[in-house]
Every structure is written in C-alpha cells, then in structure tokens.
Write an enzyme that holds these catalytic residues in place. Structure first.
Site, PDB file in Angstrom:
ATOM      1  N   LYS A  47     -14.765  -1.568  -0.247  1.00 40.48           N
ATOM      2  CA  LYS A  47     -13.719  -0.554  -0.462  1.00 40.48           C
ATOM      3  C   LYS A  47     -13.299  -0.475  -1.933  1.00 40.48           C
ATOM      4  O   LYS A  47     -12.403   0.290  -2.286  1.00 40.48           O
ATOM      5  CB  LYS A  47     -12.477  -0.878   0.390  1.00 40.48           C
ATOM      6  CG  LYS A  47     -12.701  -0.725   1.878  1.00 40.48           C
ATOM      7  CD  LYS A  47     -11.394  -0.766   2.657  1.00 40.48           C
ATOM      8  CE  LYS A  47     -10.852  -2.164   2.788  1.00 40.48           C
ATOM      9  NZ  LYS A  47      -9.629  -2.230   3.627  1.00 40.48           N
ATOM     10  N   LYS A  49     -11.867  -2.970  -3.572  1.00 36.46           N
ATOM     11  CA  LYS A  49     -10.609  -3.721  -3.743  1.00 36.46           C
ATOM     12  C   LYS A  49     -10.925  -5.190  -3.963  1.00 36.46           C
ATOM     13  O   LYS A  49     -11.897  -5.698  -3.396  1.00 36.46           O
ATOM     14  CB  LYS A  49      -9.780  -3.650  -2.470  1.00 36.46           C
ATOM     15  CG  LYS A  49      -8.865  -2.470  -2.322  1.00 36.46           C
ATOM     16  CD  LYS A  49      -7.970  -2.668  -1.093  1.00 36.46           C
ATOM     17  CE  LYS A  49      -6.899  -1.605  -1.001  1.00 36.46           C
ATOM     18  NZ  LYS A  49      -5.948  -1.875   0.071  1.00 36.46           N
TER      19      LYS A  49
HETATM   20  N1  CTP Z   1       2.102   0.154   4.279  1.00 35.48           N
HETATM   21  C1  CTP Z   1       3.354   0.729   4.549  1.00 35.48           C
HETATM   22  N2  CTP Z   1       4.285   0.847   3.549  1.00 35.48           N
HETATM   23  C2  CTP Z   1       3.991   0.425   2.297  1.00 35.48           C
HETATM   24  C3  CTP Z   1       2.736  -0.181   2.004  1.00 35.48           C
HETATM   25  C4  CTP Z   1       1.803  -0.294   3.030  1.00 35.48           C
HETATM   26  O1  CTP Z   1       3.636   1.127   5.688  1.00 35.48           O
HETATM   27  N3  CTP Z   1       4.906   0.584   1.352  1.00 35.48           N
HETATM   28  C5  CTP Z   1       1.113   0.055   5.348  1.00 35.48           C
HETATM   29  C6  CTP Z   1      -0.156   0.864   5.051  1.00 35.48           C
HETATM   30  O2  CTP Z   1       0.044   2.237   5.356  1.00 35.48           O
HETATM   31  C7  CTP Z   1      -1.170   0.199   5.951  1.00 35.48           C
HETATM   32  C8  CTP Z   1      -0.675  -1.274   5.988  1.00 35.48           C
HETATM   33  O3  CTP Z   1       0.667  -1.271   5.481  1.00 35.48           O
HETATM   34  O4  CTP Z   1      -1.121   0.757   7.260  1.00 35.48           O
HETATM   35  C9  CTP Z   1      -1.537  -2.198   5.150  1.00 35.48           C
HETATM   36  O5  CTP Z   1      -1.619  -1.567   3.874  1.00 35.48           O
HETATM   37  P1  CTP Z   1      -2.283  -2.217   2.597  1.00 35.48           P
HETATM   38  O6  CTP Z   1      -3.279  -1.246   2.043  1.00 35.48           O
HETATM   39  O7  CTP Z   1      -2.739  -3.601   2.865  1.00 35.48           O
HETATM   40  O8  CTP Z   1      -0.996  -2.304   1.637  1.00 35.48           O
HETATM   41  P2  CTP Z   1      -0.670  -1.513   0.312  1.00 35.48           P
HETATM   42  O9  CTP Z   1       0.625  -2.064  -0.215  1.00 35.48           O
HETATM   43  O10 CTP Z   1      -0.723  -0.033   0.558  1.00 35.48           O
HETATM   44  O11 CTP Z   1      -1.866  -1.974  -0.621  1.00 35.48           O
HETATM   45  P3  CTP Z   1      -2.630  -1.215  -1.819  1.00 35.48           P
HETATM   46  O12 CTP Z   1      -1.628  -0.896  -2.869  1.00 35.48           O
HETATM   47  O13 CTP Z   1      -3.675  -2.221  -2.274  1.00 35.48           O
HETATM   48  O14 CTP Z   1      -3.257   0.014  -1.195  1.00 35.48           O
END
Ligand code: CTP
Length: 157
Positions: A47, A49
């Site tokens: 992905k 990441k």
């Molecule tokens: N999520 C959420 N609210 C946030 C951050 C994440 O509801 N502020 C949710 C995402 O929509 C997803 C889950 O948590 O369903 C896991 O998301 P993840 O991608 O691991 O977290 P992120 O903080 O969005 O990470 P990144 O910035 O790397 O995308």
C-alpha cells in the site's frame, strides 16, 4: 443462523490514537463482537505505507482495546470475502475515507462507512513529530554556531 451480530473492520492502526479508539467504540456498538484485520508489514509495503510499530506490536495494542474481540492479519486486498465468511460477519464497516470502496461486499453482508474523527491521523502525528525533530535540529545548529563563534574569538586573542 447465529443470533450474535459480528462486525468486521480493517486498518493499519499505527501510532494508536483517539480517532482509532472512537471508531472502534462506534463499531463495537453496531454488534456483539468486533473483529479487526490489522494490515501486515508486507501488506503495508504493497500500500506504500511503512508503520512505526511492527504488525505484532500494532496487533497487541488493538487487541488490548476493550471494544475489540479479536484481531487477525490482513495480507492482501482479496481476502475480505473469505474473512467475512470465516468470522460469520454480519457487518463490514470502515471509516468514510473508504466510502464506496467496498460496496461489492453488500452481496454477502451489510457494508457501513462511519465518519472519521476530525483533525487527527497517523500521518498528522508523524508529520508533527518530524517537525519537532527539525526544530530541535535548528536549535542544536544555532547552539553549535554560538560555540564556534566563541572558539574563534578565543583563538584570535
Ligand atoms: N480513522 C477514523 N478517524 C481518524 C483516523 C482514522 O475513524 N481520525 C479510521 C479510518 O477511517 C480507518 C481506521 O481508523 O477505518 C484505521 O485507519 P488508519 O489508516 O490505520 O489510521 P489513519 O490515522 O487514517 O492513518 P494514516 O494517516 O496512515 O492513513
């Protein structure tokens, strides 16, 4: 058909934060059991990441959350259908950054997208920490500059 309602979700969950907690809490309220697929380190690489915490650490952290019943590794995009059948999930749910992306799963279960918590993400945390590092480097550079100036002035005497 079992009476128990099972919810399944997926994510990387690196640097576990309040946005994750609130999502998991709301997901757990949709059913009786919450099963979470945690992206493996190899799948994160696919992905594009790279997580700070390893798969084992992220899985241990998410599994310790009181809203979560069980975790398992997510190795690829294609496994969701098999997981839904295996865990007898009634609801597949994700944050709304994934809105519409998994609608084809509607054939085998209910698909739900929940609103994300505003103003927080793993990426934001990483960027904020990187900025702290840069500020710290600026301070060290400025201190070193002062020391060099002192040494120069001493050697001129
Ligand atoms: N999520 C959420 N609210 C946030 C951050 C994440 O509801 N502020 C949710 C995402 O929509 C997803 C889950 O948590 O369903 C896991 O998301 P993840 O991608 O691991 O977290 P992120 O903080 O969005 O990470 P990144 O910035 O790397 O995308």
């Amino acid at each position: 058909m079992s009476e128990i309602k099972t919810v399944i979700t997926y994510g990387t969950f690196d640097l576990f934060h309040v946005g994750h907690v609130r999502l998991l809490k709301r997901l757990s309220e949709l059913g009786d059991k919450l099963i979470v697929g945690i992206s493996s380190d190899e799948f994160n690489a696919v992905k594009g990441k790279k997580s700070f915490f390893s798969y084992e650490e992220r899985a241990e952290i998410v599994e310790s959350c009181k809203y979560v019943t069980q975790v398992f590794p997510e190795h690829n995009w294609q496994q969701k259908q098999d997981d839904i059948v295996k865990y007898q999930a009634n609801i597949f749910a994700m944050g709304d950054d994934w809105e519409g992306k998994f609608d084809e799963l509607n054939d085998i279960c209910e698909v739900v997208y929940l609103s994300r918590t505003q103003d927080i993400s793993t990426t934001d945390i990483k960027n904020a920490l990187a900025k702290v590092d840069n500020d710290e480097l600026d301070r060290i550079e400025s201190s070193l500059h002062d020391v060099i100036e002192i040494v120069k002035s001493l050697s001129l005497r």
